[in-house]
Design a protein around this motif. Sequence first.
Motif, short mmCIF file in Angstrom:
data_model
loop_
_atom_site.label_atom_id
_atom_site.label_comp_id
_atom_site.label_asym_id
_atom_site.label_seq_id
_atom_site.Cartn_x
_atom_site.Cartn_y
_atom_site.Cartn_z
N GLU A 147 0.83 -1.21 0.00
CA GLU A 147 0.00 0.00 0.00
C GLU A 147 0.87 1.26 0.00
N ILE A 148 1.96 1.25 0.77
CA ILE A 148 2.83 2.43 0.84
C ILE A 148 3.48 2.71 -0.51
N VAL A 149 4.08 1.69 -1.14
CA VAL A 149 4.78 1.95 -2.40
C VAL A 149 3.80 2.27 -3.52
N HIS A 150 2.61 1.71 -3.47
CA HIS A 150 1.60 2.07 -4.47
C HIS A 150 1.20 3.53 -4.32
N GLU A 151 1.02 3.98 -3.09
CA GLU A 151 0.66 5.37 -2.85
C GLU A 151 1.79 6.31 -3.29
N ILE A 152 3.03 5.92 -3.04
CA ILE A 152 4.17 6.73 -3.48
C ILE A 152 4.17 6.87 -5.00
N ARG A 153 3.93 5.77 -5.69
CA ARG A 153 3.96 5.76 -7.15
C ARG A 153 2.92 6.70 -7.75
N LYS A 154 1.78 6.86 -7.08
CA LYS A 154 0.70 7.67 -7.60
C LYS A 154 0.65 9.07 -6.98
N ALA A 155 1.62 9.39 -6.13
CA ALA A 155 1.52 10.60 -5.30
C ALA A 155 1.84 11.88 -6.06
N GLU A 156 1.31 12.97 -5.54
CA GLU A 156 1.69 14.31 -5.96
C GLU A 156 3.00 14.66 -5.25
N VAL A 157 3.91 15.29 -5.97
CA VAL A 157 5.19 15.67 -5.38
C VAL A 157 5.03 17.01 -4.64
N HIS A 158 5.45 17.02 -3.37
CA HIS A 158 5.30 18.20 -2.53
C HIS A 158 6.59 19.02 -2.47
N ALA A 159 6.43 20.29 -2.25
CA ALA A 159 7.59 21.18 -2.08
C ALA A 159 8.30 20.85 -0.77
N LEU A 160 9.55 21.30 -0.67
CA LEU A 160 10.34 21.03 0.53
C LEU A 160 9.95 21.98 1.66
N THR A 161 8.91 21.60 2.35
CA THR A 161 8.51 22.33 3.55
C THR A 161 8.33 21.31 4.66
N GLY A 162 8.49 21.74 5.88
CA GLY A 162 8.37 20.83 7.01
C GLY A 162 9.55 19.88 7.08
N ASP A 163 9.27 18.61 7.32
CA ASP A 163 10.33 17.60 7.49
C ASP A 163 10.63 16.93 6.15
N TYR A 164 11.92 16.90 5.78
CA TYR A 164 12.33 16.22 4.56
C TYR A 164 13.75 15.71 4.72
N HIS A 165 14.14 14.76 3.88
CA HIS A 165 15.45 14.13 4.00
C HIS A 165 16.57 15.14 3.70
N PRO A 166 17.64 15.13 4.52
CA PRO A 166 18.74 16.11 4.34
C PRO A 166 19.37 16.10 2.94
N LEU A 167 19.42 14.92 2.29
CA LEU A 167 20.06 14.86 0.98
C LEU A 167 19.29 15.65 -0.09
N LEU A 168 18.04 15.92 0.16
CA LEU A 168 17.25 16.67 -0.81
C LEU A 168 17.71 18.12 -0.94
N LYS A 169 18.43 18.61 0.04
CA LYS A 169 18.95 19.98 -0.05
C LYS A 169 19.85 20.15 -1.26
N SER A 170 20.61 19.11 -1.59
CA SER A 170 21.52 19.20 -2.74
C SER A 170 20.77 19.31 -4.05
N TYR A 171 19.53 18.82 -4.09
CA TYR A 171 18.72 18.92 -5.29
C TYR A 171 18.08 20.31 -5.43
N PHE A 172 17.50 20.79 -4.33
CA PHE A 172 16.64 21.96 -4.43
C PHE A 172 17.22 23.24 -3.83
N LEU A 173 18.14 23.07 -2.89
CA LEU A 173 18.65 24.24 -2.19
C LEU A 173 20.11 24.53 -2.48
N GLY A 174 20.76 23.64 -3.20
CA GLY A 174 22.15 23.83 -3.57
C GLY A 174 23.13 23.54 -2.47
#
Length: 285
Positions: free
Chosen positions: A258-285
């Motif tokens: 159920e979790i991976v199915h929901e991920i596959r169909k999910a809307e992508v959210h902006a980086l607000t609140g809690d997110y993985h530290p490695l994502l900073k290299s993608y969006f925040l430089g």
Amino acid sequence: MNTLFKRKILHRAKYRGIKELDIIFERFVDKWSRNSGNKIDYVSICSPNYLHDAHIRFALRNQASAICEKPLVLNPWNIDGLEKIESETGANVFNILQLRLHQSIIDLKKQVDEGPADKIYDIDLTYITSRGHWYFVSWKGDSQKSGGVATNIGVHFFDMLTYIFGKCNKSLVHKLDKNTNAGYLELEKARVRWFLSVDSNNLPESAVVKGQRTYRSIQMEGQEIEFSGGFTDLHTLVYKDILDGKGFGLEDARTSIEIVHEIRKAEVHALTGDYHPLLKSYFLG
């Protein structure tokens, strides 16, 4: 199955495709059972993800229990259908959820179960396993067949986390492409920031300098969970449990599917609140 028959199957599979291989194998099983009077007890399924549901059904129709690698199926409703066939045939479906038998996971679950009932743990999951061009031109690179990165390389981690920390109450996706999936889960007893990738460019410097192509890290409350070894015999232990009348069935697999199915169909959210530290290299430089 004799050697000559194996060679014929492999030859036809190579030149005519996997669909004909299925037909040939089904014919062999039917003739072998009818002519010899022998019954196949188990069918072990290690085929591409998108074929799991069909191959499990094949096993059940032949009154054989199915032992299937992860992911069990691609969609939650496939589990519903398989449960009906289980009840009709009396055969069973087992999933290889070997991380549940890893000693570090057993110890961690015990720690959480015996800890404060209202404690919510902070978890960071990072798994990067480099894949080359072959990956993307194979069925694994087709999300309709593999389920995408979260399904293909992450479903067993989601199973492990929900096994320890309880059901998923919230799921956000922050990155979703063919190379990398990342997001945030709220479980009953954990907040999980997760990052899964097959892109070697995401490897940390500590792994690169050692020439490592894979990096795995699970941190709880900022402390690394020792998870580097102990994998060698886990599949054997799962098979032993199944032969001993135990094993992990359809409902054990449901939450992670159920979790991976929901991920596959999910809307992508902006980086607000809690997110993985490695994502900073993608969006925040």
